[in-house]
Scaffold this active site. Structure first.
Site, short mmCIF file in Angstrom:
data_model
loop_
_atom_site.label_atom_id
_atom_site.label_comp_id
_atom_site.label_asym_id
_atom_site.label_seq_id
_atom_site.Cartn_x
_atom_site.Cartn_y
_atom_site.Cartn_z
N GLY B 15 -18.23 38.63 -27.59
CA GLY B 15 -19.17 37.52 -27.45
C GLY B 15 -18.42 36.20 -27.30
O GLY B 15 -17.42 35.99 -27.98
N ARG B 76 -17.70 43.31 -22.66
CA ARG B 76 -17.38 44.42 -23.54
C ARG B 76 -16.99 45.58 -22.62
O ARG B 76 -17.56 45.72 -21.55
CB ARG B 76 -18.60 44.79 -24.40
N ASP B 107 -13.72 40.92 -34.15
CA ASP B 107 -13.33 42.22 -34.70
C ASP B 107 -13.00 43.27 -33.65
O ASP B 107 -11.92 43.85 -33.62
CB ASP B 107 -14.51 42.82 -35.49
N THR B 130 -15.46 33.43 -32.55
CA THR B 130 -16.82 33.94 -32.75
C THR B 130 -17.58 32.90 -33.55
O THR B 130 -17.01 32.23 -34.41
CB THR B 130 -16.82 35.28 -33.51
N ILE B 131 -18.86 32.76 -33.25
CA ILE B 131 -19.61 31.74 -33.97
C ILE B 131 -20.01 32.18 -35.38
O ILE B 131 -20.40 31.38 -36.20
CB ILE B 131 -20.90 31.34 -33.21
N ASP B 132 -19.87 33.48 -35.67
CA ASP B 132 -20.42 34.01 -36.92
C ASP B 132 -19.59 33.69 -38.17
O ASP B 132 -20.07 33.82 -39.28
CB ASP B 132 -20.59 35.54 -36.82
N ASP B 134 -17.21 35.38 -39.42
CA ASP B 134 -17.17 36.58 -40.26
C ASP B 134 -15.85 37.32 -40.20
O ASP B 134 -15.81 38.53 -40.40
CB ASP B 134 -18.31 37.52 -39.85
N ARG B 176 -25.43 38.43 -37.59
CA ARG B 176 -25.94 39.78 -37.70
C ARG B 176 -25.68 40.38 -39.08
O ARG B 176 -26.53 41.00 -39.68
CB ARG B 176 -25.35 40.67 -36.60
N HIS B 259 -29.53 32.64 -28.16
CA HIS B 259 -28.22 32.46 -27.53
C HIS B 259 -27.78 31.03 -27.32
O HIS B 259 -26.61 30.79 -27.03
CB HIS B 259 -28.18 33.20 -26.20
#
Lengths: 329, 329, 329, 329
Positions: B15, B76, B107, B130-132, B134, B176, B259
């Site tokens: 992403g 991907r 990841d 990544t924006i998460d 995580d 997520r 998004h």
């Protein structure tokens, strides 16, 4: 000015839109300038019935020109649709000493004001505040310019991720009956297709267009869909499924912009428009006018009877639809 | 610097996130500064397998530091998960003369890179994009700061209309498996409640909190919900129904940001972070390091083995959850 | 369409303005749609003389609609003011096979284009690109709407600090000969006074107004000054000194906004306007027209002879000056 | 919590910065949460001396988290520098029943607070609010993150016009003694050179760098200069003249950003930071602490004695200077 109007009430009604505060400020300051009293009514007709009033002077509206929403709040009011409700409202206004009023809102708000005027003779001028731009008698409603910029800026962001992944996005924007936001924000954001209630594109042509888009080497596709579009018989989520089925080459995503389009600091255009409309609304009342809407036509302030404003719709710009087609080459 | 590395490849994978272009620019310019060749790979591992390369010099990355998305595109790639796919990728890199690589992603991208290194010995450094937020081993991932500002600014707009109408909004933001975006954007936007996967608030407490909120005279309520939150067993649309049923006093609306949170011009923090990470990534490769992720810990650039980065998660800030509770007083 | 025009050149000239890229995109895509060749000229007349051309198709203008500045660059060119320079330019165009051209710029650019047409018969259509809004024959020039929003948003920020400290700010905005930016951004930002070349306010009235402003309890004051204002005989720095001397109660600061007003992503209005103008410019050429400027009057696209466009000026909106006075009550 | 503190005062002092309102909100809500009374003081020490107090509860701070400036206003106060002034202030606080206070401001404000505590024993905790990021004991001051984004976004706009015209801009940003804003906004905006007080680049190297910049084909150049930079012995206007004289190839312009950097809605980072700091400030007072500043170090809230905070400075990030050099390759 020879007028018997000593106190004007101002309120916002129906769905809120950016620029409403700038319009309130303008009405209040024009009253102050004209040495007229001004009173704000909270929550539209609901507050009118309850007598929820706020005396306002020039300083009451400091630093609100740039705020989204409405400091006077808004509401939809069932009770005002009854004769009893309107009687109560009138009694409240009278006991507050209100001689005339400015209503900032859309169709429904104007319909109520008109009926109220017929029954009680209260002079009223309307200011068209709605993001949808669907009111007859004005080229631009208050909040429309802000809303199309908000929608467009969000689509710009979606474009970033769409083109990084060669994706197709269906983006739903507001516009229950009309496609003004979709058409303008869509052209502004460089959308590949724009689906609006006023123009039946058809599913076939959509597929054709998306196929061609891939062939010509576009790295991403954005289809902007007006909330109220029924021309394809499908909403954005059904459109996604339909396209994935018929054009599996596409990785499709959906975005529903929703209420963010109603908020935010108003653009310069909306603030200037609100300031102009507020002045004219108060002046019109002081000149003894009533039952009119202040609008902007051909770059000039113009009045339209409220009775016409609530019946008609601003037509969609056919030429802009054509521009949109050419731009998606 | 005594190194055998003459050419470094850089690519983005998974992403996309704001700041990826700034990181590409940094890697490319650092290579130029170090007099090392640099080649960009389009579409991540997919482009690697296809040999979709772009030789890049300092001027190739002019004026991209402020652009969202990734000029090298992302994808991907299933084929890279096979031994054959990775062999093809390696052959392409070798024939291009690539000695080492920098992968910008999350990841999944790191897992692939690690496997690739094990099999073919290609030195690799990862940059967490990544924006998460995580990924273990860095306080901030690239794009997180931009994403929380994007989400917060949209919630600010929603607040305008929410408080004009005394409404309650459930706003779903990305995340997520983690609640970092929800917690930070929520505190920043002054949300009344924040629902995240890491903390089981429970439906009961939500109702209690919303009831209290009304009682204390709040004019609007925003509940921010992380996409991945399962603690209530309900998604935002089900939450709306639930609250409307149990607290009919509330007029509830839903907004799913989606998004747009991935796009937009990166914030200053993300651009500076990307610039720092890109320099360190290239330097690490030239110093003979590999299989590390560049992160930022305690305000300093720090390296973490990719093998650890992909296993752990950054913990949610418990203290900030408490701050959030106090703020919604 | 029966036309002998097979190839159209497009270029930007003079000071740049937001929306120029959107206009280039529109010209290029309209050519593609009409199956006409299109070539971009770098750096305006300078690049024309040097033959610095770029063949452009629909894909050449992907993702530029939202970019400030001009991808074709701009320049002022002394050589084009000579007969020899223009001869060279013509020879370059001929050898490139150019049959007609679209110039995006202001007065000076149009003057050159007109002269060039007289001498060599090259058909030309002008698109008014300048932030100043000072071109006759169009209600809005390309970039004006963006510039007033940029200026207004900055003044909003200045207001934050001004009202925290009860300060007076003189803010200079662009507008060498005209006050359109000052008047619109000033009204939009709620400025207490607006000094423009078209209206002689006088120093006395300024002092009076500032005195009254303090008395009525305003927490801050912003005076917006058009760059070209000579009515007070003082620039912003001299105004500061003057006010500090005569009204020592005020703590005065100065801000000169400068070139930032030329940049930034164009607003939706400017992108839509640019798209419409580009289509009409190409169509006009294909219909055999020349020496015209595309403008927008009364919400419709309208043509004005270039010879008139370069002579006149759009008049300042007197009514808006009055609105401004009322608003600063 | 066993504490004798029943009422806490909060005020902002010195130059304002974005996030101050978020900090006020946090202090007020934390007091409400802890069942402690809270009172706001208008205009810092000036209002303290005059007893200009505002009792605040959780609802007093609705909808201010996203507002720039400070609702409590700020001022610099000469009288507080005298023993008499401070005595008056203390008497006012006592008669209001204030037991402890939170001061949001910079060096000067903390110095006053410290002296006040020594003389009257009033417990005090400081929150570092200043855009300059020049306070020892915290990695980030409140408002810094917003200010660097504001400056960077403006430079992004300047870049648009700079690269359209191949121009060189000197952009002056705030930072009287320190280069934090210049360095971060400069790296974020991709500046070619950054002149800060902490690092003597020298005029020679600047010219060299600008020459090289032209040679390598850069289309524009931005040099960011900290307001307080004395290393070249020239201010931005003198730098312009110097470069025009020595490198006539450059068309040079100047922009002084000024006070806009103090305003604007705070970023998410600043709002979250303010929220965290406010909670900790109140908690510290309730735990009997005093004379401390709440800061953030290594991502965690940390306390530093006010006496140290006012003496030291946060060091400039040497590594970031190096990153800047590499990025301008």
């Amino acid at each position: 000015m020879d007028t018997k109007i000593k106190k004007i009430a101002v309120f916002t009604s129906g769905g809120d839109s950016p620029g409403m505060n700038a319009a309130i400020r303008s009405v209040v300051r024009t009253c102050a300038f004209m040495k007229i009293e001004c009173v704000g009514i909270y929550r539209g007709y609901e507050g009118m019935i309850e007598g929820d009033f706020l005396p306002m002077n020039a300083r009451s509206v400091n630093n609100i020109i740039n705020k989204g929403g409405t400091i006077l709040k808004s509401a939809r009011c069932e009770e005002f649709k009854t004769r009893e409700g309107r009687q109560k409202a009138y009694d409240q206004l009278k006991s507050e000493g209100v001689d005339a009023m400015v209503v900032i809102g859309g169709d429904g708000s104007f319909t109520g004001a008109l009926l109220f005027n017929e029954e009680f003779g209260m002079p009223v001028i309307g200011i068209p505040g709605t993001i949808d731009n669907d009111i007859f008698g004005t080229r631009y409603t208050l909040g429309f310019d802000t809303a199309i910029n908000t929608a467009m800026e969000v689509i710009d962001k979606i474009r970033d991720t769409a083109s990084s992944h060669h994706r197709l996005f269906f983006v739903e924007v507001m516009g229950r009956d009309v496609g003004h936001i979709a058409l303008n924000a869509g052209v502004g954001a460089g959308a590949e297709e724009i689906l609006i209630p006023e123009e039946n594109l058809g599913l076939e042509r959509l597929l054709e267009s998306l196929k061609r888009s891939k062939l010509t080497g576009k790295s991403s596709s954005i289809v902007v869909v007006a909330e109220g579009d029924k021309t394809t018989g499908k909403n954005v989520f059904q459109l996604k499924e339909y396209v994935e089925e018929h054009l599996p080459i596409y990785d499709v995503r959906v975005c529903v912009l929703g209420h963010m389009q109603r908020g935010g600091a108003p653009t310069c255009f909306d603030r200037v428009l609100a300031s102009r409309m507020g002045v004219k609304a108060v002046e019109a009342l002081l000149e003894g006018k009533s039952n009119l809407m202040v609008g902007i036509l051909d770059d000039d302030i113009a009045f339209t009877p409220l009775s016409e404003a609530i019946k008609g719709k601003t037509k969609i710009d056919k030429e802009l639809i054509r521009v949109s087609d050419i731009m998606s080459t």
